[in-house]
Design a protein around this motif. Structure first.
Motif, PDB file in Angstrom:
ATOM      1  N   PRO A   1      62.899   6.934  67.512  1.00 16.84           N
ATOM      2  CA  PRO A   1      63.508   5.945  66.614  1.00 16.84           C
ATOM      3  C   PRO A   1      62.492   4.943  66.072  1.00 16.84           C
ATOM      4  O   PRO A   1      62.625   4.466  64.939  1.00 16.84           O
ATOM      5  CB  PRO A   1      64.549   5.244  67.488  1.00 16.84           C
ATOM      6  CG  PRO A   1      64.883   6.233  68.538  1.00 16.84           C
ATOM      7  CD  PRO A   1      63.610   6.992  68.808  1.00 16.84           C
TER       8      PRO A   1
ATOM      9  N   ASN B   1      61.103   5.383  62.672  1.00 14.71           N
ATOM     10  CA  ASN B   1      61.956   5.114  61.513  1.00 14.71           C
ATOM     11  C   ASN B   1      61.655   3.808  60.821  1.00 14.71           C
ATOM     12  O   ASN B   1      62.022   3.621  59.663  1.00 14.71           O
ATOM     13  CB  ASN B   1      63.419   5.061  61.946  1.00 14.71           C
ATOM     14  CG  ASN B   1      63.941   6.428  62.237  1.00 14.71           C
ATOM     15  OD1 ASN B   1      63.463   7.386  61.680  1.00 14.71           O
ATOM     16  ND2 ASN B   1      64.899   6.517  63.115  1.00 14.71           N
ATOM     17  N   VAL B   2      61.030   2.884  61.555  1.00 16.24           N
ATOM     18  CA  VAL B   2      60.721   1.600  60.952  1.00 16.24           C
ATOM     19  C   VAL B   2      59.908   1.812  59.673  1.00 16.24           C
ATOM     20  O   VAL B   2      60.046   1.082  58.700  1.00 16.24           O
ATOM     21  CB  VAL B   2      59.952   0.710  61.958  1.00 16.24           C
ATOM     22  CG1 VAL B   2      59.481  -0.569  61.309  1.00 16.24           C
ATOM     23  CG2 VAL B   2      60.852   0.402  63.147  1.00 16.24           C
TER      24      VAL B   2
ATOM     25  N   PHE C   1      61.489   1.808  56.099  1.00 13.49           N
ATOM     26  CA  PHE C   1      61.768   0.582  55.357  1.00 13.49           C
ATOM     27  C   PHE C   1      60.728   0.381  54.251  1.00 13.49           C
ATOM     28  O   PHE C   1      61.013  -0.243  53.239  1.00 13.49           O
ATOM     29  CB  PHE C   1      61.753  -0.637  56.292  1.00 13.49           C
ATOM     30  CG  PHE C   1      63.006  -0.794  57.105  1.00 13.49           C
ATOM     31  CD1 PHE C   1      64.014  -1.658  56.688  1.00 13.49           C
ATOM     32  CD2 PHE C   1      63.198  -0.074  58.270  1.00 13.49           C
ATOM     33  CE1 PHE C   1      65.174  -1.800  57.432  1.00 13.49           C
ATOM     34  CE2 PHE C   1      64.360  -0.205  59.007  1.00 13.49           C
ATOM     35  CZ  PHE C   1      65.350  -1.071  58.592  1.00 13.49           C
TER      36      PHE C   1
ATOM     37  N   VAL D   1      67.780   5.953  58.415  1.00 15.19           N
ATOM     38  CA  VAL D   1      67.368   5.311  59.660  1.00 15.19           C
ATOM     39  C   VAL D   1      68.511   5.369  60.676  1.00 15.19           C
ATOM     40  O   VAL D   1      68.315   5.695  61.852  1.00 15.19           O
ATOM     41  CB  VAL D   1      66.974   3.838  59.403  1.00 15.19           C
ATOM     42  CG1 VAL D   1      66.565   3.163  60.698  1.00 15.19           C
ATOM     43  CG2 VAL D   1      65.853   3.765  58.388  1.00 15.19           C
TER      44      VAL D   1
ATOM     45  N   LEU E   1      69.167   3.381  53.751  1.00 16.78           N
ATOM     46  CA  LEU E   1      68.919   3.133  55.180  1.00 16.78           C
ATOM     47  C   LEU E   1      69.824   3.969  56.071  1.00 16.78           C
ATOM     48  O   LEU E   1      69.657   3.977  57.289  1.00 16.78           O
ATOM     49  CB  LEU E   1      69.072   1.640  55.490  1.00 16.78           C
ATOM     50  CG  LEU E   1      67.973   0.783  54.839  1.00 16.78           C
ATOM     51  CD1 LEU E   1      68.270  -0.695  55.029  1.00 16.78           C
ATOM     52  CD2 LEU E   1      66.611   1.115  55.429  1.00 16.78           C
TER      53      LEU E   1
ATOM     54  N   SER F   1      68.390   7.532  64.278  1.00 16.82           N
ATOM     55  CA  SER F   1      68.452   6.854  65.572  1.00 16.82           C
ATOM     56  C   SER F   1      69.623   7.379  66.395  1.00 16.82           C
ATOM     57  O   SER F   1      69.492   7.648  67.584  1.00 16.82           O
ATOM     58  CB  SER F   1      68.589   5.345  65.379  1.00 16.82           C
ATOM     59  OG  SER F   1      67.367   4.824  64.923  1.00 16.82           O
ATOM     60  N   CYS F   2      70.788   7.525  65.759  1.00 20.02           N
ATOM     61  CA  CYS F   2      71.952   8.040  66.479  1.00 20.02           C
ATOM     62  C   CYS F   2      71.715   9.499  66.875  1.00 20.02           C
ATOM     63  O   CYS F   2      72.077   9.925  67.974  1.00 20.02           O
ATOM     64  CB  CYS F   2      73.205   7.932  65.613  1.00 20.02           C
ATOM     65  SG  CYS F   2      73.665   6.229  65.250  1.00 20.02           S
TER      66      CYS F   2
END
Lengths: 502, 84
Positions: A286, A289-290, A293, A81, A78, A85-86
């Motif tokens: 972002p 990115n889900v 998972f 992810v 992860l 995001s960052c």
């Protein structure tokens, strides 16, 4: 029979992909030259930039590596992810800055920017060569990934070696004819398939094997709880994976900073029609990115269904489930989604290498300088780079695997030279080059002696800190010469530096 | 930066994904079947979208304010040369 169905579905989509690439650039072929091919004529709107940038970041790693990491370690994967995001947050500020700088001075990539900033053509060429060394392993990874997919979905009738070749041929042919605009169009097709197939698998696999999500997750929590937190399965102690919270945090920080100057990301930035398209993108990317998972959870589901995969086979965790539980045509469609996840990023990587060489290296040869020939030369470089990656895939696969370990951490060492350089006039060429050299040498030393992570910290971040200190010290001792002094750069600040204003 | 304080929203993902890590690296409490770390990271992803949107909204207001100030200045002093 199964093989014929799945392979046919796959072949039809591959032909459609190349056709779509050609359709995207219809009527634009003759004009535009290098800027049209390499940055889509700087005319892509917010939606195209979104699919393109999402497309670049969502590679075949998502189907293979992410599931493999999920299978082997669990939660550490992860970090992808987290850093994305960052990274999008950093890109919110840096993206428009680079975009405006490139547009103002008619530049097509970071090597071009560096050459302009420090007013040295050879520096652009040197950075292009360095960046190529760091990018080639990515192309090879994508060739390998797509080859594995092709071979798997043909139920083994297409050998791995032919799979590699198909991956190379489709992508090289595609990128030479279509350029960045074509890649953005195919990204749309790819995103539809990726979202569709992963969404479907996320529902189907737990239902098929575990009677639903509840039972699947309950079993996961009860039996595999060491996969569910950092450092993940097998992470602790001597000889462990070393993927603890310190590694997760430092890797996320380093990658979040690096991703904004990664040549392929910058190609996406420069393709934008305006700076606001980039800012809007930073809001929505972002969310994509889900999806990551899903392969991680499916990789962990494979722990129960196909236990005992080791080594490179663990990367096939997801595909083993797919082949095991779905009819041939569906295997074909999922294979297409995974293959396009290789094609799009690989195309952009090749495009970037071609552009860097055409603009920064080959342009040192005077006869290649004028517009039309520059594009042809860039396209030739694409074919050469792809061929080189293919040959290395066959001949010395391990060399590139080792290089890929330093790709991101090595590219990170360009940060002070590029970003700090664009904001701080005092940063001299000597300072920028000193920092870069020290950083790259340190990364290579740490990674190749297998000291990464070093004391649980990402070796690239450590090298970046040393790099930055060296850069600052040298810039203080030997600052850039001012315009009046001998050998000084006479251009005003506005010509040399970038502006971070809205 | 001084005139764009809303850029601070961009620190939100760093705090959520990285700063909070030592406190959220745990399986319990399990929420809707998912281990807590996964729930946290999913939530962080959603909040990152919100934070980036707040930044963008701040920038839009900032641009409008700048444009309005420029216009006001222009009415009082005549057009400004080279002000974009």
């Amino acid at each position: 029979m199964n093989a014929a169905v799945a392979t046919s579905v796959f072949a039809v989509f591959m032909v459609a992909t190349v056709a779509l690439g050609l359709y995207a650039v219809r009527g634009r072929g003759g004009q535009g030259g290098l800027a049209e091919w390499s940055v889509g004529g700087r005319s892509l709107g917010a939606v195209f930039i979104w699919v393109l940038m999402a497309g670049e970041s969502y590679t075949s790693f998502s189907y293979l590596g992410a599931a493999g990491w999920g299978y082997n370690y669990g939660a550490p994967v992860l970090y992808v992810v987290a850093y994305m995001s960052c990274g999008y947050a950093v890109g919110y500020v840096v993206g428009p800055m680079l975009w405006a700088y490139a547009r103002k001075h008619d530049l097509v990539g970071i090597t071009d920017m560096v050459a302009h900033r420090y007013d040295r053509r050879w520096l652009g060429a040197a950075v292009a060569i360095l960046a190529t060394v760091f990018l080639l392993p990515y192309i090879q990874l994508q060739i390998t990934g797509m080859g594995v997919v092709v071979s798997t979905i043909s139920y083994g009738t297409i050998s791995l070696n032919w799979g590699y070749f198909i991956a190379f041929a489709v992508t090289t042919g595609f990128v030479v004819v279509s350029g960045l605009r074509g890649s953005a169009w195919v990204s749309v097709l790819k995103d539809v398939l990726v979202i569709g197939t992963l969404g479907f698998l996320a529902v189907y696999v737990p239902l098929h094997y575990f009677d639903g999500y509840g039972p699947f997750l309950d079993r996961l929590v009860a039996e595999k709880s060491d996969w569910l937190t950092l450092p993940g399965h097998g992470g602790d102690g001597e000889g462990g994976s070393g993927l603890g919270t310190a590694w997760f945090a430092t890797t996320s920080v380093l990658n979040a900073l690096t991703v904004v100057i990664f040549p392929t990301t910058v190609a996406g930035y420069l393709g934008a029609r305006n700076a606001d398209a980039l800012r809007r993108n930073a809001i929505w990317l972002p969310a994509y990115n889900v999806l990551l998972f899903v392969p991680m959870l499916l990789g962990m589901a494979a722990l129960f269904v196909v236990p005992g995969l080791v080594g490179a086979d663990s990367n096939l965790a997801l595909f083993r489930l797919v082949v095991d539980s779905l009819p041939a045509w569906a295997v074909g469609v999922i294979g297409v989604a995974a293959a396009l996840s290789s094609v799009v990023p690989m195309a952009v990587f090749m495009l970037v290498i071609g552009t860097m060489w055409g603009r920064s290296v080959l342009s040192l040869v005077p006869s290649l300088r004028p517009g039309r020939r520059q594009k042809a030369a860039s396209q030739l470089v694409v074919v050469v780079a792809g061929t080189l990656a293919l040959i290395m895939t066959y001949a010395v696969p391990n060399t590139l695997v080792r290089l890929s370990l330093i790709s991101y951490e090595g590219m990170a060492q360009l940060l002070p030279m590029v970003l700090l350089g664009l904001l701080w006039r005092r940063l001299s060429l000597t300072a920028a080059v000193s920092g870069l050299v020290v950083g790259v040498v340190l990364v290579c030393a740490l990674v190749f002696t297998e000291r990464d992570p070093v004391y649980g910290i990402n070796a690239g971040l450590l090298a970046l800190v040393v790099n930055l200190v060296v850069t600052l010290v040298v810039a203080y001792v030997r600052p850039a010469r001012r315009s009046g002094e001998p050998g000084g750069d006479a251009r005003p600040d506005a010509e040399v530096l970038a502006s971070a204003a809205v | 930066m001084r005139s764009r304080p809303h850029l601070l929203w961009l620190l939100v993902p760093f705090v959520l994904y990285i700063g909070a890590l030592p406190f959220v690296n745990r399986v319990e409490p399990v929420i809707a079947g998912l281990p807590f770390l996964f729930v946290w990271l999913l939530g962080a992803t959603v909040l990152t979208v919100v934070a980036a949107w707040l930044t963008w909204r701040g920038d839009r207001h900032h641009r409008e304010a700048m444009a309005a100030a420029e216009q006001e200045y222009g009415q009082e002093h005549g057009p400004v040369d080279g002000a974009r």
